[in-house]
Every structure is written in C-alpha cells, then in structure tokens.
Write a protein that holds these residues in place. Sequence first.
Motif, PDB file in Angstrom:
ATOM      1  N   ALA A  45       0.837  -1.207   0.000  1.00 41.52           N
ATOM      2  CA  ALA A  45       0.000   0.000   0.000  1.00 41.52           C
ATOM      3  C   ALA A  45       0.868   1.251   0.000  1.00 41.52           C
ATOM      4  CB  ALA A  45      -0.924  -0.005   1.216  1.00 41.52           C
ATOM      5  N   LEU A  46       1.923   1.248   0.810  1.00 36.61           N
ATOM      6  CA  LEU A  46       2.804   2.419   0.891  1.00 36.61           C
ATOM      7  C   LEU A  46       3.649   2.580  -0.370  1.00 36.61           C
ATOM      8  CD1 LEU A  46       3.812   1.990   4.624  1.00 36.61           C
ATOM      9  CD2 LEU A  46       2.524   3.910   3.662  1.00 36.61           C
ATOM     10  N   GLN A  47       3.972   1.464  -1.013  1.00 37.58           N
ATOM     11  CA  GLN A  47       4.715   1.543  -2.279  1.00 37.58           C
ATOM     12  C   GLN A  47       3.845   2.171  -3.367  1.00 37.58           C
ATOM     13  OE1 GLN A  47       5.825  -2.524  -2.899  1.00 37.58           O
ATOM     14  NE2 GLN A  47       7.574  -2.452  -1.500  1.00 37.58           N
ATOM     15  N   VAL A  48       2.558   1.825  -3.352  1.00 37.54           N
ATOM     16  CA  VAL A  48       1.636   2.362  -4.357  1.00 37.54           C
ATOM     17  C   VAL A  48       1.375   3.840  -4.103  1.00 37.54           C
ATOM     18  CG1 VAL A  48      -0.731   2.243  -5.221  1.00 37.54           C
ATOM     19  CG2 VAL A  48       0.555   0.143  -4.836  1.00 37.54           C
ATOM     20  N   ASP A  49       1.143   4.193  -2.824  1.00 35.72           N
ATOM     21  CA  ASP A  49       0.831   5.585  -2.470  1.00 35.72           C
ATOM     22  C   ASP A  49       1.441   5.872  -1.101  1.00 35.72           C
ATOM     23  OD1 ASP A  49      -0.174   8.088  -2.011  1.00 35.72           O
ATOM     24  OD2 ASP A  49      -2.264   7.464  -1.768  1.00 35.72           O
ATOM     25  N   PHE A  50       2.559   6.558  -1.074  1.00 38.51           N
ATOM     26  CA  PHE A  50       3.251   6.806   0.198  1.00 38.51           C
ATOM     27  C   PHE A  50       2.469   7.757   1.098  1.00 38.51           C
ATOM     28  CE2 PHE A  50       4.776  11.130  -0.539  1.00 38.51           C
ATOM     29  CZ  PHE A  50       4.741  11.235  -1.913  1.00 38.51           C
ATOM     30  N   GLN A  51       1.381   8.359   0.583  1.00 34.89           N
ATOM     31  CA  GLN A  51       0.538   9.213   1.415  1.00 34.89           C
ATOM     32  C   GLN A  51      -0.584   8.425   2.098  1.00 34.89           C
ATOM     33  OE1 GLN A  51       0.884  12.352   2.339  1.00 34.89           O
ATOM     34  NE2 GLN A  51       2.821  12.421   1.233  1.00 34.89           N
ATOM     35  N   CYS A  52      -0.621   7.112   1.914  1.00 41.10           N
ATOM     36  CA  CYS A  52      -1.633   6.284   2.570  1.00 41.10           C
ATOM     37  C   CYS A  52      -1.170   6.009   4.006  1.00 41.10           C
ATOM     38  CB  CYS A  52      -1.847   4.978   1.801  1.00 41.10           C
ATOM     39  SG  CYS A  52      -3.218   3.987   2.435  1.00 41.10           S
ATOM     40  N   LEU A  53      -1.292   7.022   4.856  1.00 39.12           N
ATOM     41  CA  LEU A  53      -0.766   6.940   6.217  1.00 39.12           C
ATOM     42  C   LEU A  53      -1.487   5.913   7.094  1.00 39.12           C
ATOM     43  CD1 LEU A  53       0.020  10.695   6.956  1.00 39.12           C
ATOM     44  CD2 LEU A  53       1.454   8.934   5.920  1.00 39.12           C
ATOM     45  N   PRO A  54      -2.781   5.616   6.874  1.00 43.29           N
ATOM     46  CA  PRO A  54      -3.393   4.540   7.670  1.00 43.29           C
ATOM     47  C   PRO A  54      -2.649   3.212   7.533  1.00 43.29           C
ATOM     48  CG  PRO A  54      -5.110   5.836   6.624  1.00 43.29           C
ATOM     49  CD  PRO A  54      -3.804   6.334   6.065  1.00 43.29           C
ATOM     50  N   ALA A  55      -2.041   2.958   6.365  1.00 45.99           N
ATOM     51  CA  ALA A  55      -1.269   1.719   6.197  1.00 45.99           C
ATOM     52  C   ALA A  55      -0.081   1.699   7.156  1.00 45.99           C
ATOM     53  CB  ALA A  55      -0.784   1.595   4.752  1.00 45.99           C
ATOM     54  N   LEU A  56       0.553   2.853   7.338  1.00 41.00           N
ATOM     55  CA  LEU A  56       1.680   2.958   8.264  1.00 41.00           C
ATOM     56  C   LEU A  56       1.211   2.750   9.700  1.00 41.00           C
ATOM     57  CD1 LEU A  56       4.700   3.470   8.096  1.00 41.00           C
ATOM     58  CD2 LEU A  56       4.252   5.918   8.222  1.00 41.00           C
ATOM     59  N   SER A  57       0.048   3.290  10.011  1.00 37.57           N
ATOM     60  CA  SER A  57      -0.526   3.124  11.351  1.00 37.57           C
ATOM     61  C   SER A  57      -0.833   1.657  11.634  1.00 37.57           C
ATOM     62  CB  SER A  57      -1.799   3.970  11.473  1.00 37.57           C
ATOM     63  OG  SER A  57      -2.407   3.800  12.719  1.00 37.57           O
ATOM     64  N   HIS A  58      -1.445   0.974  10.668  1.00 36.60           N
ATOM     65  CA  HIS A  58      -1.747  -0.448  10.839  1.00 36.60           C
ATOM     66  C   HIS A  58      -0.470  -1.279  10.914  1.00 36.60           C
ATOM     67  CE1 HIS A  58      -6.088  -0.258  10.591  1.00 36.60           C
ATOM     68  NE2 HIS A  58      -6.035   0.450   9.483  1.00 36.60           N
ATOM     69  N   ALA A  59       0.556  -0.899  10.154  1.00 34.53           N
ATOM     70  CA  ALA A  59       1.828  -1.628  10.206  1.00 34.53           C
ATOM     71  C   ALA A  59       2.430  -1.541  11.607  1.00 34.53           C
ATOM     72  CB  ALA A  59       2.800  -1.064   9.171  1.00 34.53           C
ATOM     73  N   ALA A  60       2.348  -0.368  12.223  1.00 32.22           N
ATOM     74  CA  ALA A  60       2.849  -0.207  13.593  1.00 32.22           C
ATOM     75  C   ALA A  60       2.103  -1.144  14.543  1.00 32.22           C
ATOM     76  CB  ALA A  60       2.701   1.244  14.040  1.00 32.22           C
ATOM     77  N   ALA A  61       0.781  -1.270  14.344  1.00 34.51           N
ATOM     78  CA  ALA A  61      -0.022  -2.155  15.197  1.00 34.51           C
ATOM     79  C   ALA A  61       0.384  -3.617  15.007  1.00 34.51           C
ATOM     80  CB  ALA A  61      -1.505  -1.972  14.885  1.00 34.51           C
TER      81      ALA A  61
END
Length: 588
Positions: free
Chosen positions: A217-233
């Motif tokens: 998800a982050l590779q496709v759109d690095f502005q998809c910050l919820p993906a980063l939040s879920h990755a932290a979880a």
Amino acid sequence: GLPAALPALPLELTVLYNSLLFTAGASDSAIKGEADGIRQGLLRVLEACGACGQDLGTEELWQKVLQEVAVEELQAPLHRLGALQAAWWLAAGHLGSVAGLFQLLNTAEGPGGANYSEGQNELLSLIKAWQVPAEGASLPLVQSAKDLKEVLCTAAAFLQGLQELEAGNFPTALSLLQEAAGGFCSKKVLAQIYTCLGCCAQRMGKPQTALQHLKRALQVDFQCLPALSHAAAVYHELGETDAELQALTLLYEALGKTPPAAASSSPYFLIQTELLVRTPVLSSLLRRCHASEVKYLLAQRCLQDGRVADAVEHYLDFLALLQEGLQQQVPLDGSSALPRIPEVFLEAASALEQAGRHQDAITVCEEVIIRTTDLIPRVLQVGERLEQPECPSPGAELTGGLLSQKESLCCLAWRAAGYLHQGWAWAKLGEGKEAVTQFSRCLSNILRVQLHGSGVEPTETLQPEVEVLQKIRLLSLIGRGTQFLELGRHKEALLDFQHSLQVSPGDPAAASYLVQALWKLNRKQEAAAQWQKFSQSSPGEDRQQQGQGRPLPLYLVSCLEQAMFPQSETLARSIQEYLGTAAQDTSS
C-alpha cells in the motif's frame, strides 16, 4: 416539456447519460441521493411507447422498461443508463438491486446473456457477463460504458470485500479484496484496498502477510498513512518494538508535513471507484490519526519497553501539544486511541520518576490533584442507583458538574494515584516525612469510598475502578510502611503491612515487609513463623495472586516495582540462621 418521441429518444437518453455523469463528477454528494433524472428518462421511454409507470418504484420501473420496450435503437442508451443506475445503487449500498438490474440487462441481451460462472461471486459475475453496448457516432460519451463497467466491477468487489470483512468472513473478504486490487482504480484507491487486505490478513492471524500488503500500500501511495498506522499495530502484535517505534516515528513526521498534491497516473473519469465506495467500515479502517495520538503511542510504547529517556521526551512533547487545546488535537467521538487525559499525566509522572526527575513528577501529579479535587464528593457511596449520566467524552472529565459513580471513582483513583506517585517521589528524594504525608493523603482519599448498605458488592460496571483503588491502597500502605521503617517507627510500619495483607492477602511484598518489621521489633519468633508460612506458598502461586484481576494501569506499574521487597535473600539468610540456632538450642 415536449412529448416523448421515439426517433429523438436515443439522443435524449445519451444527453441524459452525459449530464448525469457531469453532475456526479462535479459533486461528491450528488450520487448519494436518488437519480431522479434516470427515473424521468425511463418514464419518457414508456410514454413514447404508450405505456405508463408513474406508480412504480425504480426497480419495478426498470423491470417494466427492459421487459416491454423492444425498440432496437433504444437498447444501447438504456443499457448505458442502466450501468449509471447501478453506480447510484452501489454508492447507496443497494447491492441486491444492482444484481437484479444486471440480471435484467443480461436477459434482455438474449438467452446466453445471463450465464455466469458457478461458484463465483454472483454480483461480479453478473456485471462481467453484461455486454457493453457499442458506441454510436452521433454523440460522444464523456465516459464510455466499457470504462464504467470496469469501475462497477472494482467497486462491487471492494464493497462486498468490506462487508465480508466486517462480518468476520475473512477468507471471502480476502478473495474479494484481491479481486478489487486487480481492478480498475486510481493509485489512491489501490493503496486503500491493500490496506484493507492487510487488516484482513492481520485478523486472520497472518501478521507477516498483513505486513506485505501494508508495505505494498505504501509503495503504491506513500501518502496512505493509515497503512503505516496499521503496520505499527502489527509490529506491536509481533513484539518487534524497534520496527513499531520506527513506523510510529515515520507516521508522526508525515503527519506534520503538508501532503503534496497527488498526481494520478490513471485517466480521469467522472465516476470513479472512490465515489462509489464510502462505507463506515472503510472510514474506520482508513481513519487518519492525529499527530498527538501518534506522539502518545510513542510515549506509551517507550515507557512499556523501559526506554525511559525517550518516553519522558515524548510525554513532554504530548503535554505541550495539549496546551494547544484538546478539541483541536483529537476527535471526541470515541474513535481516538488516547486514554483519559489525567491518566496520560500520571503516565508522564511515572516516566519522570523513573528518569530520576522526581521534582518534575511531583509537579505533574499536583496538576492532576488540583484539577480533580472539586469533582469528588466528600463521601462516595458505591452501590446506590443514581440517575446521573456517565461522562460522554474524553475531554469532559475535568469540566466540573455532577458526575456518575463511575466518573467519581475514576477521579478518585486519579487523585489517589497522584498522591501515591508524590509519596514515592519524595521517598526517592530522601524526604521520608513528606513521603509519609503524601501516602497518608492517598489513603484518606480512598477512605471516601463506602459500599452502600451491608454486604453490597460493586457492580460489574464499577468493578474495574474499585480494583484499581484497592491496588492503589495496597501500594500506598506498603509505601508508607517502608518510610516508617526508614524513620525507625517500626510499630506503625507493622500496622501498615498488616493492613496491606488485609487488602491483598498473600501479597509477596507486603508479607516480606511484615516479616522485616517483626524482625526489627525483635519479635524474631513471630517473624520466623510468618516467613515459614510465606515460604510454603510456591512462586507460581505468588505470581498467580499478583496477576489476578484486570491488567494494571500503566501509570501504576512503576509504583508496583518500587513496592517490591528488595532484601529477600538477606532477610531469608538471617531467619534461617535464627531457626538453625533455635533448633540447636532445643536439641541441646
């Protein structure tokens, strides 16, 4: 206002199709309502054919038109209008209506038009089976029916995937979301789909697969910050603290930057997947964290992992953010990950204590004490049926006014915990008398709680708060007892340790301190008897006793560690020597 005429209807329906596309594309809210233009177009078709359908609902109207109107020139415009109707229904979540409409469209094409693969998703198969009408040369379309069909397929898969995810049917959800990921959409939507795939895999107990989807998800759109939040979880779930903190740090930095305007590499369409997929479950999965929430998570994780210096820095940054105003920092609709604000202050005080900044910890606790003083009744009777509502929002606990029993217990626990932390902080500063004063204030506050009537147990709703208060009482009694020992007031220390064991029978720290107090009072025989009784309980039983009940609030963990008995080996050796000597005297 002109009467409907068959020769002009193909052009009229095409103009209607284009105008509705412009309407939908120009306003996000336009597609949320009913497509009245489509209904009027269908009524015009029936009028031209000498029929009527004013009293019919939209679904029945479509059924009548597609089954009774056989004019060849109207089939292509009607099919395009049908696809547009499907877009409106998808946006409204009426998936059954969409399936019924495409069943009619496929049947209207001929006997073979309605065939779809057995075992596959019915709605997707029906949309895929639909034969896109050829475009005429008379009037260009602002969005071709072929492109609209691709958008409908992607949106239908995405919507159904979200429905199955919400229902807990994870394998089906995974299959549908993967279908959507292979569909026709912008990079922004594709990143959202991969984020949902990551959440689905996480709930299936596949954290590594979840991380792969979230990274995609982050590779496709690095502005998809919820993906980063879920990755932290997910990293937190895996216990990979370094990776979790790195993800949270990146998320916090990204939230502080103004996102660049996203340049889509896909062709622009008036009706796109994001226009049709707007559900509460998607909004929940893609909820954008506020910077203060992420800052708190950084502070909390560092404190839990023993990274005290980093925890202090993050907590102080968070408290500075709060000065800008709580309502501007976090949503007050219950979706925030933040605990109650007094608990954050107490966690910050705990971090400051562990960092050796005892005076700062005292100051932070004083803020909690001052802000909760006027909210606590002089006597709180637990067990009465009160009609007072519970405090509805995280920001309302410090606003004053009448509080429910639960809120009053929370405020009482926070205030008592403030005194408890101050007691331990003064003890660390070597100020034993001041420490005793703060521990005594803590106990006085807890004594305000009274059970209403004899033998009344706190209700299930109030049980967590009562358990926390009991734990604070235990820790405060042990803390005051240790300071009495330091001051040479051994009898008063003994009383506190005896009361500790009444609050929490079998508590290892309280039992050890009780033995030490007896020993210092030269009541060695009693001390030895108590020590032998305590030693007979296995370490497993001790741990089980300590682990009873609900998890301890984070702000009390450091107090629990400070209350641990530090001289167990020395005391045990002294008692064993005494018992050995006593045994020799008896035998001789």
